[in-house]
Write an enzyme that holds these catalytic residues in place. Structure first.
Site, short mmCIF file in Angstrom:
data_model
loop_
_atom_site.label_atom_id
_atom_site.label_comp_id
_atom_site.label_asym_id
_atom_site.label_seq_id
_atom_site.Cartn_x
_atom_site.Cartn_y
_atom_site.Cartn_z
N HIS A 165 0.85 -1.08 -0.09
CA HIS A 165 0.09 -0.09 -0.04
C HIS A 165 0.88 1.24 0.01
CE1 HIS A 165 -4.08 -1.89 0.89
NE2 HIS A 165 -3.17 -2.72 0.99
N ASP A 373 3.15 9.69 -0.29
CA ASP A 373 2.19 8.98 0.05
C ASP A 373 1.86 8.03 -1.12
OD1 ASP A 373 -0.10 8.23 1.60
OD2 ASP A 373 -0.86 10.01 1.84
P1 ADP Z 1 -2.98 6.42 5.58
O1 ADP Z 1 -3.24 4.98 5.03
O2 ADP Z 1 -1.70 6.98 5.48
O3 ADP Z 1 -3.61 6.56 7.14
P2 ADP Z 1 -4.76 7.54 3.90
O4 ADP Z 1 -5.32 8.82 3.60
O5 ADP Z 1 -4.94 6.50 2.64
O6 ADP Z 1 -3.83 7.52 4.81
O7 ADP Z 1 -6.44 6.83 4.78
C1 ADP Z 1 -6.76 7.37 5.77
C2 ADP Z 1 -7.98 6.74 6.21
O8 ADP Z 1 -8.23 6.90 7.51
C3 ADP Z 1 -9.14 7.29 5.29
O9 ADP Z 1 -10.19 6.50 5.14
C4 ADP Z 1 -9.69 8.45 6.44
O10 ADP Z 1 -11.00 8.78 6.33
C5 ADP Z 1 -9.46 8.07 7.68
N1 ADP Z 1 -9.24 8.75 8.74
C6 ADP Z 1 -8.25 9.72 8.85
N2 ADP Z 1 -8.44 10.52 9.98
C7 ADP Z 1 -9.45 10.04 10.55
C8 ADP Z 1 -10.31 10.40 11.78
N3 ADP Z 1 -9.82 11.40 12.52
N4 ADP Z 1 -11.12 9.61 12.03
C9 ADP Z 1 -11.67 8.70 11.31
N5 ADP Z 1 -11.19 8.38 10.44
C10 ADP Z 1 -10.09 8.95 9.92
O1 F6P Z 2 -1.24 2.72 4.39
C1 F6P Z 2 -0.13 2.46 5.43
C2 F6P Z 2 -0.75 2.00 6.74
O2 F6P Z 2 0.44 1.70 7.31
C3 F6P Z 2 -1.71 1.01 6.60
O3 F6P Z 2 -1.47 -0.23 6.53
C4 F6P Z 2 -2.60 1.37 7.71
O4 F6P Z 2 -4.00 1.50 7.12
C5 F6P Z 2 -2.40 2.90 8.02
O5 F6P Z 2 -1.08 3.07 7.32
C6 F6P Z 2 -2.37 3.40 9.70
O6 F6P Z 2 -1.23 2.59 10.23
P1 F6P Z 2 -1.07 2.15 11.50
O7 F6P Z 2 -1.86 0.60 11.32
O8 F6P Z 2 0.20 1.92 11.78
O9 F6P Z 2 -1.97 2.58 12.66
#
Ligand code: ADP
Ligand code: F6P
Length: 500
Positions: A165, A373
């Site tokens: 991912h 990202d």
């Molecule tokens: P990452 O995988 O690095 O966390 P992404 O943007 O791909 O980043 O995904 C983040 C996910 O977490 C999204 O589906 C978003 O809606 C969710 N998310 C981020 N912040 C919050 C929050 N404060 N409360 C609930 N969901 C959240």
């Molecule tokens: O997208 C990268 C990632 O490590 C995902 O595997 C996971 O959804 C997200 O970041 C949140 O990270 P963690 O599982 O360390 O809270």
């Protein structure tokens, strides 16, 4: 002992889609885990006869979890040492920074590597137990790169996929890893290795040639008597679900209420990030602060809502980041805010999906400006939620999403002046320009949603169609059956590259 139930489709990910948290009254409750991987896979597997192997977020014995939306939860236990050395150590202080352009210094410790091997082996053994003869296993992400190889050694009958991912780095960065050969070999245990971007598949092929001296193209790699196929499959979201949520009258009413609570500003800028140094939060705050100082942005017209959900809180680099961000938010509010009118509304709470949708609806500008990202699903969620075709997406060129949402206002977050200009351009764009861009992005996402992603990947993995047939006959909802969704351009290309 009761006989272990087995499934024909098993997803293996570090995290389960739910983890335990404390309710306000102190009771233990289960809630959806934060992060992109769960956001992508949870809606997809719902009501599919699959098993999800993962960690439930604590230490000590593995809790027995109920099925979630028809998906079996199979918990892998982590000890305190595993958590420290595997999850916080090798996964999140070695691989994570290294795979994100080394924007923070990756750390290398032999003990972490030992924990990584040990925990991966435990995941492989758990997966071997719960997968039917000849079944299909889909291993996710950088925490589990050794699992494909370990699982193949235990269960050569399985069809094994691996999907990363996060970005896969260029050779000059990956070569820093002391155990680079083992990591590459682990991934090559899979039949299909999927990445977010074509460039990542290219980096992988180059490394395999250089480090393992194996014959490799950007499509196929020969190892022992097998061919491993590689390709790009950009992950997505449940576009229809987010759009339906955002269109709900209660969500629209909540968005109106939020705008009132924000003081009815002319424009609202929103950012929603996991609190991570890859997300470019500090750079964005600096740009915003300079715009306030120069008078290009005025507190009485514009507010910034920064949601920054704490993440990986015991890792030193994350603790330092949080302190720095909170100091900066305090400074900016102290300097530019007025009584009842802060310059930045700063929130570190988890929100449910409806509240997130309301936030997306209230945002005239969505600022998604990571330094690097793999994809960034927040950007896609925002677009899906803009059901009236309004709203300007300010997007980093270094997010995987930028390859698909090229109609966004694209910025280089390392370029402070460029970032400031981008914020101003998004704030001042004409309604016609905004709508034209948003329409194009929404059309793209309605086709290239999470189901299209999964289908393109699973069809490529399941060359002969025996397993996916069984899966899609149960997970397909009536809309899906009517509208066959084509794969994304990258995924189509990968499927072509990898088929046959
Ligand atoms: P990452 O995988 O690095 O966390 P992404 O943007 O791909 O980043 O995904 C983040 C996910 O977490 C999204 O589906 C978003 O809606 C969710 N998310 C981020 N912040 C919050 C929050 N404060 N409360 C609930 N969901 C959240
Ligand atoms: O997208 C990268 C990632 O490590 C995902 O595997 C996971 O959804 C997200 O970041 C949140 O990270 P963690 O599982 O360390 O809270």
């Amino acid at each position: 002992m009761p006989e272990m139930r087995q499934s024909s489709l098993v997803v293996v990910a570090n995290r389960l889609p739910i983890d335990d948290s404390q309710a306000p009254d102190g009771a233990c409750e289960w809630r959806r885990s934060p992060g992109g991987l769960v956001s992508a896979l949870h809606p997809l597997l719902r009501h599919t006869p699959a098993t999800w192997v993962g960690w439930a977020g604590g230490t000590g014995p593995a809790p027995a979890l109920p099925d979630v939306d028809g998906v079996r939860m199979h918990t892998v236990a982590l000890t305190h040492e595993d958590l420290r050395d595997h999850y916080e150590g090798f996964a999140n202080a070695t691989l994570w920074p290294l795979y994100h352009d080394a924007v923070e210094q990756p750390q290398h410790h032999r003990r972490w590597w030992e924990a990584y091997q040990r925990v991966n082996q435990r995941f492989a053994e758990a997966t071997a137990e719960v997968t039917e003869q000849g079944g299909m296993v889909w291993v996710q992400d950088y925490h589990l790169q050794l699992v494909p190889g370990q699982l193949r050694a235990l269960r050569p009958d399985l069809r094994i996929g691996f999907f990363l991912h996060v970005p896969f780095p260029p050779p000059e960065l990956f070569m820093q890893l002391p155990r680079r050969a083992e990591l590459l070999r682990g991934m090559l245990g899979a039949d299909l290795v999927g990445f977010q971007r074509v460039q990542a598949a290219h980096n992988f092929a180059q490394l395999v040639t250089r480090v393992l001296d194996l014959p490799a193209t950007d499509r196929r790699i020969g190892i022992d008597d097998r061919v491993v196929r590689i390709g790009a499959f950009p992950v997505s979201i449940d576009t229809a679900e987010m759009a339906a949520l955002a269109a709900r009258p209660d969500v629209a009413a909540r968005a109106r209420r939020l705008r009132q609570d924000l003081g009815n500003p002319r424009q609202v800028i929103l950012s929603v990030d996991r609190m991570d140094y890859t997300k470019g939060i500090e750079q964005r705050l600096k740009a915003y602060s300079e715009l306030l100082a120069s008078g290009d942005v005025k507190v009485r017209d514009t507010v910034l809502v920064q949601v920054a959900m704490p993440s990986r809180e015991r890792v030193g680099q994350y603790q330092i980041l949080r302190e720095r961000i909170e100091r900066e938010v305090g400074r900016i509010n102290g300097e530019f805010g007025r009584v009842g009118e802060p310059a930045i509304h700063y929130l570190t709470q988890p929100f449910d999906r409806a509240e997130l949708a309301a936030l997306y609806r209230v945002a005239d500008v969505m600022a998604v400006t990571p330094l690097r990202d793999g994809m960034n699903l927040v950007a896609k969620e925002y677009v899906a939620a803009r059901v009236d075709d309004t709203g300007a997406l300010l997007l980093s060129e270094f997010a995987g999403t930028a390859a698909e949402l090229s109609q966004a206002y694209l910025v280089n977050p390392h370029d402070l002046e460029g970032l400031k200009q981008g914020i101003c351009a998004a704030l001042r764009a004409s309604p016609a320009d905004i709508t034209q861009r948003m329409r194009a992005m929404r059309a793209h996402l309605s086709e290239h949603d999470i189901r299209a992603w999964a289908r393109s990947y699973l069809h490529a993995l399941d060359e002969h169609g025996a397993l996916v047939g069984r899966l899609t006959s149960t997970d397909t909802d009536p809309d899906d059956a009517r509208v066959p969704r084509p794969a994304t351009p990258d995924a189509e290309q990968a499927a072509r590259q990898t088929s046959g």
